[in-house]
Design an enzyme around this catalytic site. Structure first.
Site, mmCIF file in Angstrom:
data_model
loop_
_atom_site.group_PDB
_atom_site.id
_atom_site.type_symbol
_atom_site.label_atom_id
_atom_site.label_comp_id
_atom_site.label_asym_id
_atom_site.label_seq_id
_atom_site.Cartn_x
_atom_site.Cartn_y
_atom_site.Cartn_z
ATOM 1 N N PHE A 34 30.581 -30.939 -1.135
ATOM 2 C CA PHE A 34 30.895 -31.255 0.260
ATOM 3 C C PHE A 34 30.609 -32.843 0.082
ATOM 4 C CE2 PHE A 34 32.307 -29.083 3.588
ATOM 5 C CZ PHE A 34 32.170 -29.654 4.716
ATOM 6 N N ARG A 35 29.588 -33.256 -0.376
ATOM 7 C CA ARG A 35 29.261 -34.900 -0.267
ATOM 8 C C ARG A 35 29.449 -35.733 -1.611
ATOM 9 N NH1 ARG A 35 26.130 -31.782 2.997
ATOM 10 N NH2 ARG A 35 25.693 -32.865 5.378
ATOM 11 N N ILE A 105 30.407 -21.194 1.055
ATOM 12 C CA ILE A 105 31.128 -20.372 1.630
ATOM 13 C C ILE A 105 32.548 -20.006 0.981
ATOM 14 C CG2 ILE A 105 30.720 -21.567 3.888
ATOM 15 C CD1 ILE A 105 32.898 -23.479 3.921
ATOM 16 N N HIS A 121 26.107 -19.737 5.907
ATOM 17 C CA HIS A 121 27.143 -20.709 6.519
ATOM 18 C C HIS A 121 28.539 -19.941 6.719
ATOM 19 C CE1 HIS A 121 24.542 -24.431 5.436
ATOM 20 N NE2 HIS A 121 23.963 -24.014 6.401
#
EC number: 2.3.1.286
Length: 255
Positions: A34-35, A105, A121
């Protein structure tokens, strides 16, 4: 003692294992962190706004347009589990009780065959109708720009409500967090894999275990140091695939 040998011995002795996994677990399957420099935060603006409960309620049509682009949903079905996912499944096959607490996810733990997975999540693999509760799979979601519920009511009409993805959006609750805390505290061995432990409340699990279950041995495997390394009894800085390969060699008696 060699950290790999120590981990192999701890796994061999443990009957109940909890595994907390983050984005680093799936990067070896080709899914960007994600980052990371190729992740959503680097590619998109105002991610936390557009992937929020508020924005879904405000403009569900534009929400879905952005959501599909950010997560490359058309590609999600093509990703496969890697050696890390398969290793955790193998622990089950050895007779260990393994509970996976994942922040991911992508659904890859379940694809690998792990049977006790708490997707903290949520998952990209399904979406649910807010009106009637009908679930729809990823193939259905991908066939429609804005997926709407096709469940037929008693009168024969389609529900037609815009679906909501089964992921925890920003501003939403983490529904199974208490179950995750309990599973971690009840384990003989807690292994954190591929997580920087930056996201609350999941990052509190190691602290909780340290205070509530001092007998639980705590291990972290991550490519880079985290701010919480000192909470763990054993720290391994390395890739997941290479680490589990070495652990497997020790466990099978290979040189």
């Amino acid at each position: 003692m060699d950290v790999i040998k120590e981990l192999a011995q701890r796994i061999a002795r443990a009957d109940v294992i909890a595994v907390l996994t983050g984005a680093g677990m799936s990067t070896e399957s080709g899914i960007p962190d994600f980052r990371s420099e190729n992740g959503i935060y680097a590619q998109e603006e105002n991610v936390e706004y557009y992937l929020s409960e508020y924005y879904f309620e405000k403009d569900p049509v534009d929400f879905w347009r952005r959501f599909k682009r950010m997560f490359s949903l058309k590609l999600m079905g093509n990703f496969a589990p890697n050696d890390g996912h398969r290793f955790l499944r193998q622990l089950e096959e050895m007779g260990k009780k393994v509970t996976i607490l994942t922040q991911n996810i992508d659904g890859l733990h379940k694809k690998a065959g792990s049977t006790n997975v708490i997707e903290l999540h949520g998952t990209l693999q399904t979406a649910t109708c807010p009106e009637c509760g009908e679930k729809h799979d990823l193939a259905f979601i991908n066939r429609h720009d804005v997926p709407r519920c096709e469940r037929k009511a008693a009168n024969g009409n389609k529900c037609n409500e815009i679906l909501k993805p089964d992921v925890v959006l920003f501003g939403g609750l983490v529904p199974r967090i208490e179950e995750a805390f309990a599973a971690a505290a009840e384990s003989d061995l807690l292994i954190a894999m591929g997580t920087s432990l930056e996201v609350a409340p999941v990052n509190q699990i190691p602290f909780y275990v340290a205070t509530q279950s001092p007998v639980t041995y705590k291990v972290i495997i991550n490519k880079t140091p985290t701010r919480m390394d000192d909470v763990f009894d054993l720290v391994i800085h390395g890739g997941i695939g290479e680490t589990v390969a070495k652990v497997r060699s020790h466990m099978t008696g290979a040189s």
